[in-house]
Design a protein around this motif. Sequence first.
Motif, PDB file in Angstrom:
ATOM      1  N   UNK A 111     -27.638  23.512   6.478  1.00 54.24           N
ATOM      2  CA  UNK A 111     -26.687  23.323   6.889  1.00 54.24           C
ATOM      3  C   UNK A 111     -25.272  24.768   6.766  1.00 54.24           C
ATOM      4  N   UNK A 112     -25.043  24.362   7.430  1.00 56.18           N
ATOM      5  CA  UNK A 112     -23.535  25.516   7.954  1.00 56.18           C
ATOM      6  C   UNK A 112     -22.863  25.828   7.341  1.00 56.18           C
ATOM      7  N   UNK A 113     -22.202  27.010   6.796  1.00 50.84           N
ATOM      8  CA  UNK A 113     -21.662  28.204   5.374  1.00 50.84           C
ATOM      9  C   UNK A 113     -20.366  27.200   5.008  1.00 50.84           C
ATOM     10  N   UNK A 124     -28.794  30.677  -0.260  1.00 49.94           N
ATOM     11  CA  UNK A 124     -29.685  32.042   0.700  1.00 49.94           C
ATOM     12  C   UNK A 124     -29.575  31.491   2.982  1.00 49.94           C
ATOM     13  N   UNK A 125     -28.964  32.920   2.796  1.00 47.46           N
ATOM     14  CA  UNK A 125     -28.110  32.409   4.156  1.00 47.46           C
ATOM     15  C   UNK A 125     -29.717  32.651   5.396  1.00 47.46           C
ATOM     16  N   UNK A 126     -29.028  32.493   6.508  1.00 47.38           N
ATOM     17  CA  UNK A 126     -30.752  32.362   7.190  1.00 47.38           C
ATOM     18  C   UNK A 126     -30.966  33.349   8.415  1.00 47.38           C
ATOM     19  N   UNK A 130     -27.396  32.768  12.696  1.00 43.69           N
ATOM     20  CA  UNK A 130     -25.907  33.722  11.685  1.00 43.69           C
ATOM     21  C   UNK A 130     -25.195  31.985  11.273  1.00 43.69           C
ATOM     22  N   UNK A 131     -24.902  31.851  10.281  1.00 45.43           N
ATOM     23  CA  UNK A 131     -23.833  30.925   9.945  1.00 45.43           C
ATOM     24  C   UNK A 131     -24.344  30.071   9.159  1.00 45.43           C
ATOM     25  N   UNK A 132     -25.808  29.818   9.031  1.00 42.27           N
ATOM     26  CA  UNK A 132     -26.337  28.800   8.515  1.00 42.27           C
ATOM     27  C   UNK A 132     -27.069  29.076   7.624  1.00 42.27           C
TER      28      UNK A 132
END
Length: 237
Positions: A111-113, A124-126, A130-132
């Motif tokens: 999912x997006x930020x 957590x972000x991936x 970036x931004x996911x």
Amino acid sequence: MRTKTVGYSFLPTADDTSGKDSDVAKGTSSGTHLVLCLSLLCNLVLLALLARQQPLSFPEAGYSPAQHVIQYKTVKFHRGTADDIPLFESAPSTEGDEAWRDLYVASIVKIPKSEAVKMINKTSSILHDQGSYITALDVFHQLHCLDMIRQQLELPSGTNYTRVGMRHVRHCVGAIRQSLMCYADTTPVVWQWSTELMRAEQRDDLLHTCRDFDQIQRWTREHNMGMGEIIPDLTPH
């Protein structure tokens, strides 16, 4: 001795219309009734407006990126006995195993930020995207747990299922128990007369109002990151 009444006055009788005080009392009574009627009307209007604004279901405790796809439909449950046994409750088979796995395998989604920041539980972000951010809907975790329990029950029959530790099984039992209690299905169970058994028997093949699982699963597959077992590189926060 006569007792003197202090601070009170008697209301005029119904046939006492001769004095000015009676006329004032009548005017005051009519005005009071008018105010009460208007107040009641306003309250009814407000209640109607509030009822229209209330959601059709209880709101979630926190935001879910899939909440916009939630729909409801009527589903008739299976009894799971005699000739009413769906594939999921049938004897172990390759077809049945694939059907179970298909329920939850596409569970991890990206999912997006803008969606992630709305969730009350941070994820957590991936690392290389970036931004996911990563997430999964708990229904698929619960289905995975139920499948693990199913497999453990079938182990003595010579299947090729992997034995898991009792700690995992207890975790799965707890996850399913808490989910059942959380969403507490209030569909009334009924007893109906059976001419075959000559007694009233409990019926499980009842109509339920359910969330449309197909819609939720479709959303998950559209946002899926790959096989459910593969966890992408995540940032440490």
